[in-house]
Scaffold this active site. Sequence first.
Site, short mmCIF file in Angstrom:
data_model
loop_
_atom_site.label_atom_id
_atom_site.label_comp_id
_atom_site.label_asym_id
_atom_site.label_seq_id
_atom_site.Cartn_x
_atom_site.Cartn_y
_atom_site.Cartn_z
N LYS A 36 -59.82 -42.88 -12.44
CA LYS A 36 -58.93 -42.03 -13.23
C LYS A 36 -57.50 -42.35 -12.78
O LYS A 36 -57.02 -41.87 -11.78
CB LYS A 36 -59.25 -40.54 -12.99
N GLY B 195 -52.18 -39.46 -3.38
CA GLY B 195 -51.28 -38.63 -4.15
C GLY B 195 -50.73 -37.48 -3.33
O GLY B 195 -50.58 -37.59 -2.11
N SER B 196 -50.47 -36.37 -3.99
CA SER B 196 -49.79 -35.24 -3.34
C SER B 196 -50.73 -34.39 -2.51
O SER B 196 -51.95 -34.39 -2.71
CB SER B 196 -49.13 -34.36 -4.41
N CYS C 119 -45.10 -43.94 -0.03
CA CYS C 119 -45.62 -42.91 0.87
C CYS C 119 -45.23 -43.11 2.33
O CYS C 119 -45.04 -42.15 3.06
CB CYS C 119 -47.13 -42.81 0.73
#
Length: 512
Positions: free
Chosen positions: A206, A258-259, A315
């Site tokens: 995804k 991600g977050s 990151c």
Amino acid sequence: MKQENSGNQPSIADRFGEEHIESLLRELEARTSGHLIEGRWRTGSAGSTLITEDPATGRAIAEFAAGNADDIDRAVTAAETALRSGGWPLLTASQRAALLFALADRIEREVDQWALIEALDAGHTLTSIAGGDLPLGLRALRDNAGWATKVNGATAMQSACQSGANYYLREPVGVVGLITPWNAPFLMTIQKLSAALAAGCTVVVKPSELAPLSALRIGEACRKVGFPPGVINIVTGDGIAGAALARHPAVNMVSFTGSVDTGRSIIAAAADSNLKRTVLELGGKSPVIVFDDADLPRAAAAIASEICFKSGQYCAAGSRLFVQKTVYSIFIDLLGAEMARVRVGAGYRQDVDMGAMICERQRARAAAIVAEAIEQGARASAGGTPMPGAGYFFPPTILEGVDPGARAWREEIFAPVIAVTAFEDGAAPNAVAALANDSAYGLSAKVWTRDLRRAMEMVACLQAGQVIVNGGGGEATLPFGGTKLSGYGRENGLEGVSAFTEIKAVRLGYPP
């Protein structure tokens, strides 16, 4: 901070003209992609679509399917079927490796197209993609292909008179959900995908709704090199699709970059469904420490380059800078000069060192955090406000005198913004490390010093998944991941492939 092209070959930027770029833009505008499920492109069950933009202009460049829980369920079912039957479980490790090597060869033959699509979709410079994302992705793909034949169990030593054997096996963990970010869509998809496939898993990818085009192209390349149907499935969409993948009871593992907030939701979904395994890389607020004996010009160039890499949307970027007081003024001048040389513009154009941020929402958040810090007494000695005109550009920014409690010091801004402070000349390494460790994150840390003893003391004291001294060196593919809010689990190398395996212990008794 001009990035030079090595050798005599023309850069990718030099090979692309306006006509080529506009032709690809028209092609992407006209394209509506479906989901890759069981080896075929299928329309979404709801028929709804989303738009991806060129961050340099805000212009829509492609339309893609907005997946939902039904689409995820179809993809997971296809992956589960492929895992249990069909051609995939019948392949040897060498045959899986051969498919991954073939994928790498196919991508390498078309690197210019991959680079341009990544620049259009994610906003990064062609130079950074051609010199970073693409070669790193191809290296990870080939490294993981090599590991496919080298992930082994072990047999315990035992005396000759024992009437049995003890050993353990490594088996594929099962169906894996890969939820990839927008800041390095090609690289992150390739790294996760190739590690999972090398371990014998099947996958549902995804990609981020902000930059899905590389993942879709990877899916088509996998089809063309001959991966069996259902082994690789791609469902595009927003958080609705991602949440459905995280909580699906037939998914055995989720690898996510991600977050922190999304990582927390994935952990909750994993716990509420089938206690699926998770590997989470959730960002950082990485410290950079410059001692007075460092090679200051080299350190300034490296620090400026890193905070501007991917427009600061990286990151592990060093976004908190600690400089020894003796050299603070000198170093700030050097850093400011490096920042001033950064040429900002559309990543797919020539003579550009830094592209746009991914979207207006991300840029507005960065601007708000910087403005808030300035209101609280900080000073922007470079940059500080969004750049005017079309696109989502933010200039390289240096913030001095930031309050230690300010969001600019505590939160991951994900923009080309670095907050700077001085530390006392007599501070011991463990005291300096304590300042650097005063963060909720623990992904990466950087140290600049010529003193080897001091460097090793800093390595021992810093709380981070990786520590880079004097810019690093060598070419080993090391495990990558973080501590604290930066997540857990590791990617890259044997550790990265092993993360997609399950251990089965065997105690074999010989028949009498």
